[in-house]
Each structure stands twice: as structure tokens, then as C-alpha cells.
Design a protein around this motif. Structure first.
Motif, short mmCIF file in Angstrom:
data_model
loop_
_atom_site.label_atom_id
_atom_site.label_comp_id
_atom_site.label_asym_id
_atom_site.label_seq_id
_atom_site.Cartn_x
_atom_site.Cartn_y
_atom_site.Cartn_z
N VAL A 36 0.48 -1.20 -0.02
CA VAL A 36 0.13 -0.06 0.12
C VAL A 36 0.69 1.08 -0.03
O VAL A 36 1.70 1.46 0.92
CB VAL A 36 -0.99 -0.27 0.85
CG1 VAL A 36 -1.87 1.74 1.36
CG2 VAL A 36 -1.93 -1.62 1.59
N ASP A 37 0.55 2.20 -0.75
CA ASP A 37 1.94 3.63 -1.15
C ASP A 37 0.10 4.56 -1.01
O ASP A 37 -0.44 4.28 -1.40
CB ASP A 37 2.28 3.36 -2.84
CG ASP A 37 3.61 2.39 -2.55
OD1 ASP A 37 3.88 2.85 -1.89
OD2 ASP A 37 3.21 1.60 -3.72
N VAL A 38 0.56 5.74 -0.48
CA VAL A 38 -0.38 6.63 -0.08
C VAL A 38 0.45 7.81 -0.89
O VAL A 38 1.97 8.47 -0.50
CB VAL A 38 -0.77 7.24 1.37
CG1 VAL A 38 -1.10 8.82 1.11
CG2 VAL A 38 -1.51 6.43 1.82
N SER A 39 0.34 8.89 -2.31
CA SER A 39 0.71 10.02 -2.48
C SER A 39 0.03 10.87 -2.07
O SER A 39 -1.37 10.93 -2.61
CB SER A 39 1.65 9.29 -4.28
OG SER A 39 -0.07 9.29 -4.28
N ASP A 40 0.56 12.69 -2.56
CA ASP A 40 0.21 13.11 -2.52
C ASP A 40 -0.78 13.77 -3.63
O ASP A 40 -0.64 12.49 -4.84
CB ASP A 40 0.66 14.98 -2.42
CG ASP A 40 1.33 14.72 -2.93
OD1 ASP A 40 1.83 14.46 -4.25
OD2 ASP A 40 2.61 16.20 -2.75
#
Length: 133
Positions: A36-40
Motif C-alpha cells: 500500500v502506497d500513499v501519495s499526495d
């Protein structure tokens, strides 16, 4: 992929849940990992879970994998969370969901203006309160 909270605060741990279903007609899914990756919103990576093992999924099997973003890892703002399912170097599936993180309340209380009426009138946006200054 879905956040567990409606709009988590930046000082709370944030739960993200991925629902995985094995739709294969002839093989169990063994040894897969979920990342799981979170990016702006500009695409800049802000947090990553690393590889999380996925339980064996037999034909038609389903699993839910919970990922927790630690409290304070994301500042208030809007993000895109993306879950990717991998088997070795092969990407099997991907899902994404928007994620809005609220700021924490830094100040709570009331304001007393000397000389103001007990119940001051409601002021529209941009209106002056100089009458009480």
C-alpha cells in the motif's frame, strides 16, 4: 481498497482495508504480497507499507488485509492510497481510493469581547467587528 474511518485526523492511526478475491479458475494464490502506497495529489510518495504477506487464497477464496498508517505519518490534506497485489515480480491487481486527512483541533474555547453585547450579531464573511474595538 477503502479507508476504515470517514475522515481521519492527522494525529490518529489510519486504517486502510483491501478486499482480495481469487477469481482464478484453476489455481490457488500462494505467496502473494500486498503493498500500500500513499501519495499526495501531485503524485509525490508520502508513505508506504512495504510488502505485507497475503494469506493463501484458494479458488473463490476471499481475504481482507488491513494496513495501518501510523499516527502523524500524514499531514492534513488529500491523498491517493493505492494497493498493489504482487506475486514475485508480477503485478496481479491494483486498486486505489482517495484519502482525506483532517487536521487536529489545536485550540478550543470561547472568545469574550469587552463591551460587546451578550449575544453579538452574526457577521457575514469579510464583515468588520470594529464596532466593538
Amino acid at each position: 481498497l477503502a479507508p476504515l474511518q470517514g475522515q481521519p485526523r492527522s494525529d490518529e492511526a489510519i486504517g486502510l482495508q483491501a478486499r482480495l478475491v481469487n477469481l482464478s479458475r484453476n489455481a490457488a494464490l500462494v505467496g502473494a504480497v500486498l503493498r500500500v502506497d500513499v501519495s499526495d495529489l501531485s503524485g509525490l510518495p508520502t508513505w508506504s507499507s512495504g510488502d505485507q504477506p497475503v494469506p493463501t487464497l484458494w479458488l473463490g477464496g476471499e481475504a481482507r488485509v488491513l494496513t495501518t498508517v501510523p499516527a502523524g505519518a500524514l499531514r492534513p490534506g488529500t491523498y491517493l492510497a493505492r494497493a498493489t497485489l504482487w506475486l514475485g515480480s508480477q503485478q496481479l491487481a491494483e486498486a486505489s481510493a482517495p484519502l482525506a486527512v483532517a487536521g487536529r483541533v489545536a485550540l478550543a474555547g470561547s472568545l469574550v469581547i469587552p463591551g460587546a453585547p451578550k449575544d453579538p450579531p452574526a457577521l457575514g464573511r469579510g464583515r468588520s467587528t470594529s464596532r466593538w474595538a
